[in-house]
Design an enzyme around this catalytic site. Structure first.
Site, PDB file in Angstrom:
ATOM      1  N   LYS A   1       7.915  -0.539  -7.379  1.00 29.47           N
ATOM      2  CA  LYS A   1       7.941  -0.497  -5.908  1.00 29.47           C
ATOM      3  C   LYS A   1       8.464  -1.803  -5.353  1.00 29.47           C
ATOM      4  O   LYS A   1       9.281  -1.824  -4.434  1.00 29.47           O
ATOM      5  CB  LYS A   1       6.538  -0.233  -5.357  1.00 29.47           C
ATOM      6  CG  LYS A   1       6.118   1.207  -5.428  1.00 29.47           C
ATOM      7  CD  LYS A   1       4.664   1.366  -5.023  1.00 29.47           C
ATOM      8  CE  LYS A   1       4.128   2.692  -5.526  1.00 29.47           C
ATOM      9  NZ  LYS A   1       2.690   2.714  -5.679  1.00 29.47           N
TER      10      LYS A   1
ATOM     11  N   GLN B   1      -2.820   1.093  -4.004  1.00 36.20           N
ATOM     12  CA  GLN B   1      -2.554   1.880  -5.207  1.00 36.20           C
ATOM     13  C   GLN B   1      -3.835   2.579  -5.675  1.00 36.20           C
ATOM     14  O   GLN B   1      -4.883   1.955  -5.829  1.00 36.20           O
ATOM     15  CB  GLN B   1      -2.011   0.957  -6.312  1.00 36.20           C
ATOM     16  CG  GLN B   1      -1.583   1.670  -7.575  1.00 36.20           C
ATOM     17  CD  GLN B   1      -0.365   2.560  -7.408  1.00 36.20           C
ATOM     18  OE1 GLN B   1       0.525   2.272  -6.607  1.00 36.20           O
ATOM     19  NE2 GLN B   1      -0.312   3.652  -8.142  1.00 36.20           N
TER      20      GLN B   1
ATOM     21  N   ASP C   1       1.583   6.015   2.894  1.00 38.00           N
ATOM     22  CA  ASP C   1       1.217   7.080   1.959  1.00 38.00           C
ATOM     23  C   ASP C   1       0.936   8.396   2.683  1.00 38.00           C
ATOM     24  O   ASP C   1       0.880   9.453   2.048  1.00 38.00           O
ATOM     25  CB  ASP C   1      -0.079   6.688   1.217  1.00 38.00           C
ATOM     26  CG  ASP C   1       0.174   6.201  -0.205  1.00 38.00           C
ATOM     27  OD1 ASP C   1       1.148   6.660  -0.821  1.00 38.00           O
ATOM     28  OD2 ASP C   1      -0.616   5.362  -0.680  1.00 38.00           O
TER      29      ASP C   1
END
Ligand code: GUN
Length: 294
Positions: free
Chosen positions: A55, A99, A122
């Site tokens: 990422k 995460q 997200d």
């Protein structure tokens, strides 16, 4: 039918990243804004470290700022909440991703709810979940968004298709079903406990497999001419004592029946980070009231 089209997720993701990079460049030139993505990693799960490193690399390559916040597995819930509060307040941070999975002593629901919905790249915050479900503009989960882009690369208009989603997770199954509804599909959500799964799957013009069972879906589960999107990433024993990655779909079986199919790896996987970059760009523009055609 013989020989499905193999949907090249790697190439489609590269195209999307290039589009995002071009928009990021324009945002900087016309508005003096550089989007920033903060990724928070708790603990030392090796797979999570690989994702976070990828990422970081892709975020920089798209011309955005990347902030990595790595904290030990012993971090408390209130310490993590304090990190989120600080990131919410920072103007140079447009996207916040924590995460998952988090260590068991931390309630991930509480952490997700602490993220500013405008920075929730997200799309996991209940505000964004509700907005998606009620047809309002929302930040949308990345893997489901990637699935829709791949399906539309085969058939631009999905209206009227019988779509079957196998899997009901908050990360993939439920949001992808919402996106398919928004594309005017007739949507069935099935899962590992559904009765008659093969028959349900065989009714699909568009089959999204996100159940996490290696090669569960065989040729007779697939309607001839269907579009098959395989979200599964399962590590199984391969040749010579090595492991290999397979999807939830038996690829060699399915490609003989389907019209188009995503491979594993190289299908849905590469789309996830590309969609995360797109969400970060969307958040950066929306927070400042800038209209962007991505
Ligand atoms: N872990 C595995 N997939 C995801 C994802 O899409 N978002 C986050 N935050 N963590 C993950």
């Amino acid at each position: 039918m013989s020989g499905a089209t193999i949907i090249d997720g790697k190439a489609i993701a590269a195209g999307l990243r290039a589009d995002v990079a071009a928009s990021v460049e324009r945002l900087g030139r016309e508005h003096g804004v550089m989007p920033g993505l903060a990724v928070v990693l708790v603990g030392d799960d090796p797979a999570s470290h690989v994702y976070v490193r990828n990422k970081d690399r892709e975020t920089r390559a798209a011309g955005m700022a990347s902030f990595e916040i790595k904290v030990p597995a012993t971090t408390t819930e209130s310490e993590l909440l304090a990190i989120i509060t600080e990131l919410n307040a920072r103007d140079d941070v447009d996207g916040i991703l924590v995460q998952l999975p988090l260590p068991p002593h931390i309630d991930s629901g509480r952490i997700i709810e602490a993220i500013d919905p405008a920075k929730d790249v997200d799309g996991f915050h209940p505000i964004n979940v509700g907005r998606l479900a009620s047809g309002q503009p929302a930040l949308v989960p990345c893997t489901p968004l990637g699935c829709i882009i791949l399906a539309k690369s085969v058939q631009a208009n999905l209206t009227g298709l019988e779509a079957v989603v196998i899997g009901r997770s908050n990360i993939v199954g439920k949001p992808v079903a919402q996106l398919l509804l928004a594309e005017n599909c007739t949507v069935t959500i099935a899962h590992s406990k559904s009765r008659g799964l093969p028959e349900i799957a065989a009714g699909a013009d568009l089959l999204i497999a996100a159940v996490g069972r290696p090669e569960l879906i065989r040729a007779d589960w697939i309607k001839p001419g269907a579009i098959v999107i395989d979200v599964g990433i399962n590590r199984v024993p391969g040749e010579g004592g090595k492991s290999k990655l397979v999807g939830d779909v038996h690829f060699e079986d399915a490609r003989r029946v389907a019209r188009a199919i995503t491979p594993v790896p190289g299908g849905v996987g590469p789309m996830t980070i590309a969609c995360l970059l797109r969400n970060t760009l969307t958040a950066a523009a929306a927070r400042r009231g800038i209209a962007l055609a991505i």
